[in-house]
Design a protein around this motif. Structure first.
Motif, PDB file in Angstrom:
ATOM      1  N   UNK A   1      80.197  50.350  45.705  1.00  0.00           N
ATOM      2  CA  UNK A   1      81.205  49.449  46.257  1.00  0.00           C
ATOM      3  C   UNK A   1      82.511  50.170  46.553  1.00  0.00           C
ATOM      4  N   UNK A   2      82.635  51.418  46.073  1.00  0.00           N
ATOM      5  CA  UNK A   2      83.836  52.209  46.344  1.00  0.00           C
ATOM      6  C   UNK A   2      83.781  52.910  47.698  1.00  0.00           C
ATOM      7  N   UNK A   3      82.588  53.133  48.225  1.00  0.00           N
ATOM      8  CA  UNK A   3      82.471  53.798  49.521  1.00  0.00           C
ATOM      9  C   UNK A   3      83.122  52.904  50.581  1.00  0.00           C
ATOM     10  N   UNK A   4      83.965  53.507  51.418  1.00  0.00           N
ATOM     11  CA  UNK A   4      84.823  52.659  52.248  1.00  0.00           C
ATOM     12  C   UNK A   4      85.099  53.268  53.608  1.00  0.00           C
ATOM     13  N   UNK A   5      85.583  52.426  54.499  1.00  0.00           N
ATOM     14  CA  UNK A   5      86.148  52.860  55.785  1.00  0.00           C
ATOM     15  C   UNK A   5      87.522  52.212  55.924  1.00  0.00           C
ATOM     16  N   UNK A   6      88.438  52.956  56.520  1.00  0.00           N
ATOM     17  CA  UNK A   6      89.786  52.470  56.837  1.00  0.00           C
ATOM     18  C   UNK A   6      90.124  52.969  58.228  1.00  0.00           C
ATOM     19  N   UNK A   7      90.306  52.053  59.150  1.00  0.00           N
ATOM     20  CA  UNK A   7      90.476  52.424  60.553  1.00  0.00           C
ATOM     21  C   UNK A   7      91.834  51.936  61.053  1.00  0.00           C
ATOM     22  N   UNK A   8      92.630  52.863  61.586  1.00  0.00           N
ATOM     23  CA  UNK A   8      93.949  52.497  62.112  1.00  0.00           C
ATOM     24  C   UNK A   8      94.534  53.708  62.836  1.00  0.00           C
ATOM     25  N   UNK A   9      95.713  53.526  63.383  1.00  0.00           N
ATOM     26  CA  UNK A   9      96.493  54.639  63.924  1.00  0.00           C
ATOM     27  C   UNK A   9      97.329  55.180  62.766  1.00  0.00           C
ATOM     28  N   UNK A  10      96.695  55.977  61.927  1.00  0.00           N
ATOM     29  CA  UNK A  10      97.328  56.432  60.693  1.00  0.00           C
ATOM     30  C   UNK A  10      98.164  57.688  60.905  1.00  0.00           C
ATOM     31  N   UNK A  11      99.215  57.795  60.091  1.00  0.00           N
ATOM     32  CA  UNK A  11      99.965  59.035  59.926  1.00  0.00           C
ATOM     33  C   UNK A  11      99.569  59.599  58.568  1.00  0.00           C
ATOM     34  N   UNK A  12      99.354  60.907  58.508  1.00  0.00           N
ATOM     35  CA  UNK A  12      98.926  61.568  57.279  1.00  0.00           C
ATOM     36  C   UNK A  12     100.097  62.321  56.655  1.00  0.00           C
ATOM     37  N   UNK A  13     100.320  62.075  55.362  1.00  0.00           N
ATOM     38  CA  UNK A  13     101.322  62.815  54.603  1.00  0.00           C
ATOM     39  C   UNK A  13     100.623  63.505  53.433  1.00  0.00           C
ATOM     40  N   UNK A  14     100.949  64.771  53.210  1.00  0.00           N
ATOM     41  CA  UNK A  14     100.272  65.549  52.161  1.00  0.00           C
ATOM     42  C   UNK A  14     101.281  66.105  51.162  1.00  0.00           C
ATOM     43  N   UNK A  15     100.872  66.155  49.904  1.00  0.00           N
ATOM     44  CA  UNK A  15     101.665  66.779  48.853  1.00  0.00           C
ATOM     45  C   UNK A  15     100.686  67.366  47.848  1.00  0.00           C
ATOM     46  N   UNK A  16     101.166  68.242  47.017  1.00  0.00           N
ATOM     47  CA  UNK A  16     100.369  68.771  45.906  1.00  0.00           C
ATOM     48  C   UNK A  16     101.238  68.745  44.672  1.00  0.00           C
ATOM     49  N   UNK A  17     100.718  68.139  43.619  1.00  0.00           N
ATOM     50  CA  UNK A  17     101.501  67.983  42.396  1.00  0.00           C
ATOM     51  C   UNK A  17     100.712  68.547  41.227  1.00  0.00           C
ATOM     52  N   UNK A  18     101.202  69.644  40.702  1.00  0.00           N
ATOM     53  CA  UNK A  18     100.579  70.296  39.543  1.00  0.00           C
ATOM     54  C   UNK A  18      99.094  70.565  39.779  1.00  0.00           C
ATOM     55  N   UNK A  19      98.789  70.989  41.009  1.00  0.00           N
ATOM     56  CA  UNK A  19      97.423  71.364  41.346  1.00  0.00           C
ATOM     57  C   UNK A  19      96.555  70.244  41.872  1.00  0.00           C
TER      58      UNK A  19
END
Length: 539
Positions: A220-238
């Protein structure tokens, strides 16, 4: 997360589980028969096209499996409003029989234990559209403020087979991850679980977005999300932190997530252990519905507000210090996604611990007293309408009290243990012992009994299997006050904290009358109900 909004309003006319009528359809969806237990899913590889205008899905799921017991027939599930186009095994089409949402597939041979195989299940159709996701299962088709398609899906409780062919039971997760490849109209993006592998322009007006999950995952966790998305990335303590938000919300999303996500990760990893899906990363994905614990792609729809859609479910003011959906749904990464209940009748294993994680975050950020105040405020949401544990084998959840009553139970057990160092070691060990495992109520109770050295079985049973909470009966007997527990279970034992003339003490109370050692009147004795959840009755 499913019943949060109306846990205090739950269906006053509900009958007890014993009086409910279950059908063959319920048994097919919730039961474990040979056609399910005879094979173990190794991997799902989903490859589909979603047409937003027609609201259709077409494609296939490759299901890799390993035989556990000799069999010539297996059960795969797909809602009966969806079409089975064909099922292919070893380059041959297989015969199958549909019964409700179950598809019984003949393998054309008896496969022996240990043998592996893979079927390709072609399907198509219009999946159910949710009326009020996530409280009912289905797809959500909306438009963003720019008029672009914005699509999501939430199926907890209803079943993943609502939109793709799958062995639709929590008792079996793909051992070696899954892939999700979704083609959507050009100009839109699909975000699914795990890591982004890349996209491909199919030269037909559609672009396919490919995602890969390395860890076992609830279907039930497998999912789709469809939109005109903007992607933001960060890395915190690995740990990779990725946010996918509607283009118009980029600036406020960046500030909003920054406030909660890193303190939350510090807190949860210190109390519950390392983030369970580091190899798949952590994502928050903006959705057209409130939220859902989709593993490594947590659905977020709280409108960048503090609290629960700008409200405090605890009515203490403390719930307005954090974003409820971010904290609660991420808590599920440990409790529900990593530690998973075998049958949805035991969904308290997901929801009680996750609701408790809210107060854990409060304790990390604001201290113990605020956490206890927050938990106490949640009591108003408890309805005591029916048992928390549902009926096994028929896809039946228990009461929505699994959220707030469940967290009251855990807080009560913490104060039965009465040793915070021991308590936090226990919670950490529980999370790590059953990391990526599927368990049941008996497993949890046995673990807590062994780790505490106490017989907590009657306590768990009273809160989980009965409508009533423990009732502390108090009476005056000459110069002493006497107490006992009135419970549905026998041999119930739980301490009670009381104060007389400013001095606090505890008495280990049973179902039999016992004298509080200090001589006092009923008016002089104050019982502490802040730390433990029970009813007080003065006789």
């Amino acid at each position: 997360m499913k019943n949060i909004l109306y846990t205090s309003l739950l269906l006053l006319g509900l009958q007890q589980v014993s009086a409910q009528h279950f059908t063959r359809k319920d048994t097919l969806q919730g039961g474990l028969r040979h056609e399910r237990t005879s094979f173990d899913v190794q991997r799902y590889d989903l490859n589909i096209k979603i047409n937003p205008e027609e609201r259709t899905i077409v494609g296939y799921n490759d299901i890799t499996f390993k035989i556990a017991e000799p069999t010539s027939k297996i059960q795969i599930d797909l809602f009966d409003n969806m079409n089975v186009d064909s099922i292919v095994f070893n380059k041959k089409k297989l015969q199958y029989k549909r019964e409700h949402h179950a598809v019984f597939i003949s393998l054309n041979e008896t496969m022996q234990s240990g043998k592996e195989g893979k079927i390709r299940f072609y399907y198509s159709g219009k999946p159910l559209v949710a009326k009020n996701a996530p409280w009912d299962g289905g797809f959500v088709f909306k438009k963003d403020t720019q008029g672009k398609d914005w699509i999501g899906v939430a199926v907890q409780g209803t079943g993943a087979s609502l939109w793709y062919p799958v062995k639709d039971t929590q008792s079996d997760e793909p051992d070696f991850g899954s892939s999700v490849k979704v083609a959507v109209p050009n100009g839109l993006m699909n975000v699914s679980n795990g890591r982004f592998l890349g996209s491909e322009d199919l030269k037909n007006g559609y672009t396919r977005w490919d995602w890969e999950v390395k860890s076992p995952i609830n279907t039930y966790d497998i999912t789709v999300n469809i939109a005109d998305y903007v992607h933001m990335h960060d890395n915190y303590k690995g740990l990779d932190l990725d946010y996918y938000v509607l283009r118009a919300n980029e600036e406020k999303a960046r500030k909003h997530f920054e406030a909660d996500v890193k303190p939350m990760m510090d807190c949860f990893q210190s109390k519950f252990g390392t983030y369970p899906f580091k190899e798949d990363g952590y994502k928050l994905v903006e959705t057209p519905y409130l939220g859902m614990e989709h593993q490594s792609a947590v659905a977020y729809g709280n409108r960048y507000l503090k609290g629960y859609l700008g409200m405090d479910r605890s009515a203490t003011g403390i719930g307005m210090t954090f974003d409820y959906i971010t904290i609660h749904e991420t808590g599920h990464e440990w409790f529900g996604n990593s530690v998973t209940a075998k049958d949805i009748a035991d969904m308290w294993i997901h929801e009680s611990f996750t609701t408790y994680s809210e107060s854990v975050f409060v304790e990390c950020t604001l201290g113990y007293d605020k956490a206890i105040q927050y938990i106490y405020g949640q009591r108003k949401n408890v309805s005591n309408d029916r048992p928390i544990i549902g009926q096994y084998g028929v896809n039946h959840e228990g009461s929505g009290d699994m959220y707030d009553k469940g967290t009251q139970m855990l807080n009560t057990i913490r104060h039965i243990v009465n040793d915070d160092e021991k308590w936090w070691k226990l919670i950490l060990k529980y999370s790590e012992t059953y990391r990526h495992k599927i368990i049941d109520t008996e497993t949890v109770v046995t673990f807590f009994n062994n780790e505490t050295g106490m017989n907590l079985t009657p306590v768990f049973n009273q809160y989980l299997r009965y409508t009533n909470i423990p009732e502390l009966e108090v009476r005056q007997n000459k110069k002493n006050v006497e107490v006992r527990w009135k419970t549905d279970v026998t041999n119930f034992e739980m301490p009670v904290e009381y104060t007389i003339n400013g001095k606090t003490a505890r008495i280990n109370t049973t179902n039999n009358w016992q004298k509080i050692p200090n001589k006092a009147t009923l008016e002089q004795v104050e019982f502490n109900k802040l730390k433990m959840f029970y009813k007080l009755s003065k006789l």
